[in-house]
Design an enzyme around this catalytic site. Structure first.
Site, PDB file in Angstrom:
ATOM      1  N   ARG A  57      34.314  47.779  42.417  1.00  0.00           N
ATOM      2  CA  ARG A  57      35.437  48.537  42.974  1.00  0.00           C
ATOM      3  C   ARG A  57      34.954  49.935  43.368  1.00  0.00           C
ATOM      4  O   ARG A  57      34.025  50.458  42.756  1.00  0.00           O
ATOM      5  CB  ARG A  57      36.555  48.664  41.936  1.00  0.00           C
ATOM      6  CG  ARG A  57      37.163  47.329  41.533  1.00  0.00           C
ATOM      7  CD  ARG A  57      38.174  47.494  40.384  1.00  0.00           C
ATOM      8  NE  ARG A  57      38.696  46.189  40.007  1.00  0.00           N
ATOM      9  CZ  ARG A  57      38.082  45.354  39.162  1.00  0.00           C
ATOM     10  NH1 ARG A  57      36.926  45.693  38.607  1.00  0.00           N
ATOM     11  NH2 ARG A  57      38.612  44.174  38.874  1.00  0.00           N
ATOM     12  N   LYS A  84      38.821  49.170  35.848  1.00  0.00           N
ATOM     13  CA  LYS A  84      40.266  49.308  36.052  1.00  0.00           C
ATOM     14  C   LYS A  84      41.013  48.072  35.536  1.00  0.00           C
ATOM     15  O   LYS A  84      42.045  48.157  34.886  1.00  0.00           O
ATOM     16  CB  LYS A  84      40.505  49.495  37.541  1.00  0.00           C
ATOM     17  CG  LYS A  84      41.944  49.750  37.923  1.00  0.00           C
ATOM     18  CD  LYS A  84      41.996  50.222  39.364  1.00  0.00           C
ATOM     19  CE  LYS A  84      43.405  50.175  39.906  1.00  0.00           C
ATOM     20  NZ  LYS A  84      43.763  48.869  40.444  1.00  0.00           N
ATOM     21  N   HIS A 161      37.984  48.714  49.437  1.00  0.00           N
ATOM     22  CA  HIS A 161      38.475  47.536  48.709  1.00  0.00           C
ATOM     23  C   HIS A 161      38.283  46.257  49.534  1.00  0.00           C
ATOM     24  O   HIS A 161      38.009  45.193  48.989  1.00  0.00           O
ATOM     25  CB  HIS A 161      39.946  47.702  48.325  1.00  0.00           C
ATOM     26  CG  HIS A 161      40.371  46.715  47.282  1.00  0.00           C
ATOM     27  ND1 HIS A 161      40.091  46.881  45.940  1.00  0.00           N
ATOM     28  CD2 HIS A 161      41.003  45.517  47.392  1.00  0.00           C
ATOM     29  CE1 HIS A 161      40.548  45.826  45.273  1.00  0.00           C
ATOM     30  NE2 HIS A 161      41.107  44.989  46.129  1.00  0.00           N
ATOM     31  N   ARG A 164      35.198  44.187  49.004  1.00  0.00           N
ATOM     32  CA  ARG A 164      35.226  43.159  47.952  1.00  0.00           C
ATOM     33  C   ARG A 164      35.747  41.829  48.496  1.00  0.00           C
ATOM     34  O   ARG A 164      35.231  40.763  48.178  1.00  0.00           O
ATOM     35  CB  ARG A 164      36.139  43.606  46.793  1.00  0.00           C
ATOM     36  CG  ARG A 164      35.488  44.606  45.870  1.00  0.00           C
ATOM     37  CD  ARG A 164      36.499  45.295  44.962  1.00  0.00           C
ATOM     38  NE  ARG A 164      37.201  44.437  44.012  1.00  0.00           N
ATOM     39  CZ  ARG A 164      36.701  44.003  42.854  1.00  0.00           C
ATOM     40  NH1 ARG A 164      35.465  44.296  42.511  1.00  0.00           N
ATOM     41  NH2 ARG A 164      37.429  43.253  42.045  1.00  0.00           N
ATOM     42  N   HIS A 187      36.900  39.870  38.145  1.00  0.00           N
ATOM     43  CA  HIS A 187      38.276  39.406  38.269  1.00  0.00           C
ATOM     44  C   HIS A 187      38.641  38.722  36.968  1.00  0.00           C
ATOM     45  O   HIS A 187      38.026  37.734  36.611  1.00  0.00           O
ATOM     46  CB  HIS A 187      38.388  38.339  39.377  1.00  0.00           C
ATOM     47  CG  HIS A 187      38.496  38.934  40.739  1.00  0.00           C
ATOM     48  ND1 HIS A 187      38.270  38.211  41.888  1.00  0.00           N
ATOM     49  CD2 HIS A 187      38.813  40.182  41.137  1.00  0.00           C
ATOM     50  CE1 HIS A 187      38.435  39.001  42.935  1.00  0.00           C
ATOM     51  NE2 HIS A 187      38.765  40.187  42.516  1.00  0.00           N
ATOM     52  N   TYR A 197      38.306  39.411  28.415  1.00  0.00           N
ATOM     53  CA  TYR A 197      37.675  38.655  29.489  1.00  0.00           C
ATOM     54  C   TYR A 197      36.220  39.067  29.485  1.00  0.00           C
ATOM     55  O   TYR A 197      35.917  40.256  29.492  1.00  0.00           O
ATOM     56  CB  TYR A 197      38.336  39.003  30.826  1.00  0.00           C
ATOM     57  CG  TYR A 197      37.747  38.207  31.956  1.00  0.00           C
ATOM     58  CD1 TYR A 197      36.820  38.787  32.806  1.00  0.00           C
ATOM     59  CD2 TYR A 197      38.073  36.868  32.138  1.00  0.00           C
ATOM     60  CE1 TYR A 197      36.258  38.048  33.836  1.00  0.00           C
ATOM     61  CE2 TYR A 197      37.512  36.134  33.159  1.00  0.00           C
ATOM     62  CZ  TYR A 197      36.604  36.737  34.004  1.00  0.00           C
ATOM     63  OH  TYR A 197      36.039  36.002  35.014  1.00  0.00           O
TER      64      TYR A 197
END
Length: 272
Positions: A57, A84, A161, A164, A187, A197
């Site tokens: 990002r 983020k 962005h 990406r 993600h 995650y």
């Protein structure tokens, strides 16, 4: 009744692509050429290149500090508090950053070269890899990267962005497993209810994927769109062919298959 109908129409959420337009592979050579001719600061140009080579990002790039890079291992290790995607979840669950694995970004040879150059330019007072133009202690502003893309003629067509989206669409289309691409872009899988995650997933195959991507960008830079778009060969078990010793012999591959072979090692947390 008309009022109800129009309200229904308004309520339909727009697809995210509308706000974050991205480029398809045939449009990338033009971006690379404009980037090469960009007359602004070299650090801005290299920052955009790093976004293209890594898929991080813009905020993660702007917050990058020299100590996050391990060039010996070819890794950019982004601490969880910078990611983020993780911050809101951490707050909700009352977790501390040290409970969560960092976001591990494998770097291609081309990305390492850029980082090595940028690290060589770092001044003693400088805190971030990309410094603010007037204050070395501050980081490059959010507007700098997007303003550069606007100056190159991409207003309404591409943002930091959207880079990406460009990368994610291309990697999925050439045949990489979605799980590798998602791990590369950090993600979080919305279907995973797991407490954390793991952003350190699939580092070994992702390193090969990102080297392949960097090599494809080099092909695009030379206008070789067909070669850069070549689809990966898929083995029977559905894992893209990687190491030379596990794949089909090069001469038995279809004409449109990519000669770039990767390794089908799928690790869970295999960074050094």
């Amino acid at each position: 009744p008309n009022g109800v109908e129009s309200a229904d129409v308004v309520a339909v959420p727009k697809p995210p692509v509308a706000n974050n337009p991205f480029l398809r592979l045939p449009e990338v050579p033009d971006l690379l050429h404009k980037l090469r001719r960009y007359r602004g600061k070299i650090t801005t140009q290299l920052g955009i290149r790093l976004l293209l080579l890594t898929g991080v990002r813009t905020g993660e790039l702007r917050l990058a500090t020299p100590d996050q890079f391990d060039l010996e291992c070819g890794l950019w290790i982004i601490p969880p508090e910078v990611v983020k995607q993780l911050q809101d979840g951490m707050r909700k669950r009352g977790q501390r950053p040290q409970d969560i694995p960092p976001y591990v970004v494998p770097l291609s040879v081309q990305a390492i070269e850029i980082v090595r150059y940028l690290l060589g330019q770092v001044k003693p007072a400088q805190r971030y890899l990309l410094a603010h133009r007037s204050d070395l202690k501050k980081r490059i502003s959010e507007n700098t990267l997007n303003a550069a893309l606007k100056r190159m003629g991409y207003e309404g067509l591409l943002t930091g962005h959207g880079i990406r989206g460009t990368l994610s669409t291309a990697l999925n289309e050439v045949g990489y497993p979605k799980s590798w691409v998602d791990a590369q872009l950090s993600h979080a899988d919305p279907n995973k209810v797991s407490a954390t995650y793991n952003h350190a997933l699939y580092v070994v195959p992702r390193r090969k994927m990102m080297q392949d991507w960097a090599d494809r960008l080099d092909l695009l830079d030379q206008g070789e769109v067909k070669a850069a778009s070549a689809h990966l060969t898929i083995r029977i078990d559905g894992v893209p062919v990687l190491d030379e010793d596990v794949g089909v012999p090069a001469d038995s591959m279809g004409a449109d298959a990519s000669p770039i072979l990767l390794s089908s090692v799928v690790g869970t947390s295999d960074h050094p």
